[in-house]
Each structure stands twice: as C-alpha cells, then as structure tokens.
Design an enzyme around this catalytic site. Sequence first.
Site, mmCIF file in Angstrom:
data_model
loop_
_atom_site.group_PDB
_atom_site.id
_atom_site.type_symbol
_atom_site.label_atom_id
_atom_site.label_comp_id
_atom_site.label_asym_id
_atom_site.label_seq_id
_atom_site.Cartn_x
_atom_site.Cartn_y
_atom_site.Cartn_z
ATOM 1 N N GLU A 32 7.427 -33.581 -0.468
ATOM 2 C CA GLU A 32 6.223 -33.140 -1.151
ATOM 3 C C GLU A 32 6.603 -32.439 -2.456
ATOM 4 O OE1 GLU A 32 2.367 -33.259 0.715
ATOM 5 O OE2 GLU A 32 3.705 -34.734 -0.160
ATOM 6 N N LYS A 46 -13.970 -9.141 -8.293
ATOM 7 C CA LYS A 46 -13.088 -9.947 -9.143
ATOM 8 C C LYS A 46 -12.384 -11.027 -8.327
ATOM 9 C CE LYS A 46 -9.987 -9.194 -13.078
ATOM 10 N NZ LYS A 46 -9.244 -8.182 -13.848
ATOM 11 N N ASP A 47 -11.982 -10.663 -7.102
ATOM 12 C CA ASP A 47 -11.365 -11.653 -6.222
ATOM 13 C C ASP A 47 -12.367 -12.717 -5.794
ATOM 14 O OD1 ASP A 47 -8.882 -10.515 -6.359
ATOM 15 O OD2 ASP A 47 -9.062 -9.385 -4.491
ATOM 16 N N HIS A 82 0.814 -1.214 0.000
ATOM 17 C CA HIS A 82 0.000 0.000 0.000
ATOM 18 C C HIS A 82 0.852 1.271 0.000
ATOM 19 C CE1 HIS A 82 -4.174 -1.636 1.172
ATOM 20 N NE2 HIS A 82 -3.455 -2.596 0.606
ATOM 21 N N SER A 140 0.040 -1.201 -6.186
ATOM 22 C CA SER A 140 0.310 -2.417 -6.954
ATOM 23 C C SER A 140 1.004 -2.085 -8.269
ATOM 24 C CB SER A 140 -0.996 -3.158 -7.246
ATOM 25 O OG SER A 140 -1.643 -3.556 -6.054
#
Length: 660
Positions: free
Chosen positions: A281, A237-238, A209, A213
Amino acid sequence: MDSVTKIVRWIDYRLPIFSFMDHALREYPTPRNLNYWWNFGSLAGITLVLMILSGIFLAMHYDPNTHEAFNSVEYIMRNVNFGWFMRYMHANGATMFFIVVYIHMFRGLYYGSYKSPREVLWILGVIILLLMMATAFMGYVLPWGQMSYWGATVITNLFSVFPFGEGIVEWLWGGFSVDAPTLNRFFVLHYLLPFLIIGVVILHLVALHQHGSNNPLGIERKEPRDSIPFHPYYTVKDLFGLGVFSLVWAYFIFFNPDFFGEPDNYIPANPLVTPPHIVPEWYFLPFYAILRSIPNKLFGVIAMFSAVMILFFVPWLDRSKVRSAAFRPIYKWVFWGFVVDCFILGFVGAHSPDDVYANLGGLSNQFLGQVTTLIYFAFFLLALPLLGLYEKTRPLPTSLSTPVLQNMNKTPAMILFLLFSVGQLTSLNASDTPPLPHQEWSFLGPTGTFDRTDLQHGFQIYKQVCATCHGLEHVRFRDLAALGYNAEEIKAIAAEHRVEALNDTGDIIERPCLPTDKFPNPYKNEQAGRAANNGAMPPDLSLMVKARAGGANYIDALLTGYEATPPKDIELAEGMYYNLYFPGNQIAMPPPLTEGLVTYDDGSKPSINQMAHDVVTFLAWTAEPELEARKRLGYKVLIYFIVFTGLMYFLMKRIWARVE
C-alpha cells in the site's frame, strides 16, 4: 434534571470519569495560537474509532479461510445491507488514518514537538505508528487477493535474513508457506491490535496533558492570556476540521473507492502465479523503496527497519534549543526538502527498480532510490545534529500573544514548491506500453450511471459469446433486475441453465436454476476448464473490470486490439494471437468478436466496437452493481457535510471572535 445531576455526582464520586472528561475537554488550558495543523491529532483519534467500529461490523461476516476469504469479502459487498459502504469506509479509512498521522508527525518535526519535556509523548507516537503499520499490513492480507498473498509472502520472508530467520518465518506463517494458519492469525491480530493502539493513545494523551501542547512559536505559556480553555474554542475548531476531512473521505468512499487500491487484489490469491510487480500500500512505499534500493538483502532489511526506528531518537539527534522551524531559517528549507524526498521515495517504491527515465538523462529507478535513501538518513544523522550546533536562529518572542509569524511564515510557498517538485516527477513515464484509447463510458464520473440498453446488449453478448468459457461467480440471476428485466424474464433466463443439487433422498440431480442461484460456471471444475483450454483456466468475469489496470478502457482495448498480421519483429508462438494491448502482445484467446456475430434482440446488428463497448459496460456492472446506489447516497452525505462544515465555520468564527 436534579436527579440526573445526583446520579452523575454519585458515579463521579466512585469513578471520577466525569471530572476527568471535564478537565480534559473543558478546563484543559491550551495555547491560544494553535493553527489548523493541530487538528490532525483529533482527526487521527476519530478515524481510529471509526476504523474499529467498521472493522467489527466486517468481522461479523468475514470468513478467515483460504478457500472462502476472497468470496466472503465479495459477499459483504453484494449481499450484506450497506456492506459495500462498510468495506469501502474501512479500506479507504486506512489511507485516511495514515494521511492524518503522517501529517501529525511531520507537524511535530516542523514545530519541534518532540523536544524536552515532550520526549515520551513523541516516543509513544512512534509506537502508535509501528502498531498502525503492523495492523495495516495484516489487514491488507485479509481480502486474500493476489497482492495480499504475495505481499504477505515477500514481507514475511524479510525476516529470513536474521539469525534463526527460517524458523522465525515458519513461526510467522504457522507452516511452510503463507496459508490458512497465516490468514487466521493475521485476522486475529488485525482485530486485536487496534485495541492495543487505543491503550497507547490513552498514554499519549496523558503525556500530552502532563506538559500541555506545543505551539507554532515553540515557547511555553508564561501568562494567563497565553492560554484558553480547550472547550469551546478547540472543540469547535476540531469539528470544522472534521467536516472538511469527512468531505474528502466521503469522496473516496462514494465516488472513487478503488483509487488507492491495486487491481491485482481483485484476483483471488494464486500461489502458482506471481504478479509482475508486487507493491505494498502507498503508505509503506517509502520504506519499501529503501529496502529495494540496497542490493544486499540483509542491509536492505536493516535500512528499512532503521528508517522507522530512527524516529525514536529524534529528540536527542536534534541539538537545537529552538523548537519551531519558524525561527530556524535553514532548518525550514531542509525540512521541506526532506518532505519532498519522502514523496520521491514513495514514487520510487511504486515503480519497478528496472525502470529507466529518459527525461532524467537515463536515470534508473534504483539509482534514484539510493540517492533519496541517502538523503532520508542524512536528514536525521547529519542535518538535525549539525544545524542544532551551527544554525543561527531568529530571536524568539516573549509571549504567545505576540503576532510574529505573519511575515515569517512561508509555508504556502513551501507547499507549492513541494507539489511542483512531486508533480514533475510523477509525470515521468518509464513504460513502453502503448497508451490505452479512452472511450466514453456512461457510468464514469460522479454523476455516471449505467445505460440500461447497453447493459442488456452486453448481457446478450455475454450469454452468446463469453459464457461458453467464462463464468460470473459472484452474480446471481436475481441481480439482473437492475438491468431492467422483470421477475418473469429473470425466471426464464435462470431456467435456461442447469445446476447440480441434492434431492430429498440425498442423490445428486440436475435441476433448472432459480433466480436466487449464481450463474453456473461453464466447467464442472478447474481441471475440466484447463483441459478444454490447453492448460489455461479462463478467468471469471465478475470482477474483470476492477481486476485489470486501466479498467474498462483496457478490456475494451483488449477486445478490439487484435491484428491479423503481427509486426515483422514479433514471432507468434503456436496457437497464439497478436494483440496490441495484451502484455507481451501474444494471447491464447482467439478474437472473441467478429462482424455479424450477434444480432441484438431489438434487431440491430452492432459493429465490433459497439459489441465491445456493450459487453464492457455489462462487465463494469458485474464488478460494481452498487455503483448507482453508492453515488446517490454519496451526494446526500456530501450535502450533509457541506452544511455541517459551513455551520461549524460560522460558529467557530463567532466563538473565536471573543479571543481575537
């Protein structure tokens, strides 16, 4: 409503949490051109929260004791309400977490999100990755299966190559081997580290912030129209991205929960038996491949750790003044080549170094690992610095509103090339083991269920044939209700067995089993079992289908794969039998099934193949008694998220119509 507003204002004046949330979610100015690759940051945060919540629930029932850890996990799966859901959600959640974080980081590499002034943002992201790796490694140890134990032994032993390494390893273990103190401290750290991750994530968001972005064009916002509020444009959108992501996660939870797991981890940890091929893994496989590709142990360990630590220096290794790969034609291809290289490293890490691929001209797995390791480091140490100095970039647009990416973005073609390349490699087979014959199983597939007749026939074979040597440690008599037996039948079946118990005076007596009891082991202890079987302890069958690669097909092939006369080039040891599908082809167990061995209660006389099919179906049920309930719930969850995702899609289109 006024009273609620007054309370919010009163709190906010003293603790400005609501003002912070309003700024972070609603007022926060965001570039208007962010694509779906930016969804993965929020998905990582949501996944972290869900992992913590499910982990807290599991910790309430888990016992970090070397004698009970494995059994406590099975207790959660079988006896805690929706315990199987929490366990599968948590286990597959680790995979989902790494998927979204890796995509998030690759997106940052592609669009140059690590460049000034966002260097600290990138560094904090790498710290989160390191904490995730530590947390995941310790969590993988907790089920205390074979791969858990030996994975912990191998990885912690790597520290022995450093100065004072032996002391460091003993300090990590809490003793002279991986044992109870190791399990206890790993459990505590696995529980606590996610909260530290949350702290670093908060710093990550603060750094984000501070300068805002990055975006696909890689240029800063210059005009008011370049920005839009985070809410409602990117929240919806998220939410749409969350719906799609939840569908994928739900598929693995409900319909393929062991897809990413290792069968050996369904075998209790045994320090005396080493698995033939120890692998971590999948999200550690590229780094594991780097470790094994270097013959010198010290240099291998240094290279493995360097493969992660080099990420800290990416902002200074890349000398290009252009952020986005959309305007860097050479870097774009180099980047996707690097992605392919990471996939190949994962493939190399999953296979033995001794494997040789005839389809690649006799290329060994170790040599392939060395080449891909060299390419991995060349990307950071050669490609990033040199391309930054000599690459001719395309001209940058003047505004975020300029639609310059429509004809320049070849990402779909790149992804197809990536999938093709990796698909060609994974199709190689370096094993000489004959392929398992595939049988038709009623319980496989998204709609599969157990056939009750097959289950009862299989249970009859277990009672009359298998129970003389093999136990069902994790199955209780009352569980037979799922096979179609009523309460009286279950009580009668339980009464056929006896178990030791204490009477009112404290003396040990034998009493008939109750429906709440577990199936008693045919031997009083392990020593008795070994003494009766030439030193070999017959394995428990509760999890046998999940504990063997190939699952039901392997067990069926093993039961029917005996041959009276072995091939001429094989000489059987004394007391051994030839079996086509058993590793090494020599097995101490005599053929358990013969013609006419069993007559079913319904009067039918099955063949050897039918008996094998029925008993394997029964063993598949003992391994996954929740299978049918899991699939039924899975369909409801999928329908919910399909509807949710559809609604979010149409809502997103309507909201974004204001911008577009």
